[in-house]
Structures are given as C-alpha cells and as structure tokens.
Motif scaffolding. Sequence first.
Motif, PDB file in Angstrom:
ATOM      1  N   GLN A 164       5.258   9.850  -9.574  1.00  0.00           N
ATOM      2  CA  GLN A 164       3.876   9.514  -9.229  1.00  0.00           C
ATOM      3  C   GLN A 164       3.805   8.064  -8.715  1.00  0.00           C
ATOM      4  O   GLN A 164       3.109   7.777  -7.739  1.00  0.00           O
ATOM      5  N   LYS A 178       5.059   7.936  -5.172  1.00  0.00           N
ATOM      6  CA  LYS A 178       4.051   8.417  -4.222  1.00  0.00           C
ATOM      7  C   LYS A 178       3.002   7.346  -3.951  1.00  0.00           C
ATOM      8  O   LYS A 178       2.572   7.165  -2.813  1.00  0.00           O
ATOM      9  N   ASP A 205       1.650   8.008  -0.319  1.00  0.00           N
ATOM     10  CA  ASP A 205       1.503   9.454  -0.149  1.00  0.00           C
ATOM     11  C   ASP A 205       0.234   9.934  -0.830  1.00  0.00           C
ATOM     12  O   ASP A 205      -0.246  11.023  -0.560  1.00  0.00           O
ATOM     13  N   SER A 206      -0.284   9.118  -1.753  1.00  0.00           N
ATOM     14  CA  SER A 206      -1.570   9.398  -2.372  1.00  0.00           C
ATOM     15  C   SER A 206      -2.323   8.077  -2.457  1.00  0.00           C
ATOM     16  O   SER A 206      -1.721   7.022  -2.613  1.00  0.00           O
TER      17      SER A 206
END
Length: 85
Positions: free
Chosen positions: A51, A54, A59-60
């Motif tokens: 996480q 990312k 990516d988030s």
Amino acid sequence: MKLNDIEDSFSSIPEDEKVIIDTMAELYAERIKHHISQKEFSERINIKQPQLAKLEMLDSVPTLVTLNRYALGLGLKLKIGLVPA
C-alpha cells in the motif's frame, strides 16, 4: 512517451490533486533523505508495504489522513494554508 505527452497528462490533473501529488513527493523525498526503507517505514506508520508503494508511486491518491500519518512517521506535521484564489 515524449516530453509533450507527459506535460499534457500532467496538465490534465486537477489543481487540488497536484497539491496532493507535490506533498506526497516531498514526504517521499524526506523518507529517502533519512535512509528509511519502505518496509521499515510501513511498519512505523502501520500501513502494509504494498500500500505504501502504491502511495509513493501515486497509483492511488492519498487522503489528508494518510498524508498526515506519513508526515507524523517522519516527525513532521502537515500544515494547510489559504491563499487568494
């Protein structure tokens, strides 16, 4: 991909998201400057390493809560300010 393609894709990002991206980039740079590994930092701020990866690769889009958790893990505090529109 050419430079113009990158510039075009960046210019299509809403201004409020650019602020988040810039903040995340600064926080990421601070982590690297302090030689803290992703694994160590993810444990420190209680986020799973994938996480965290990312988030750092954008990516988030991180929330303000997540940005603040990241900052606190580095001994920093987020400060949000107002400027004329």
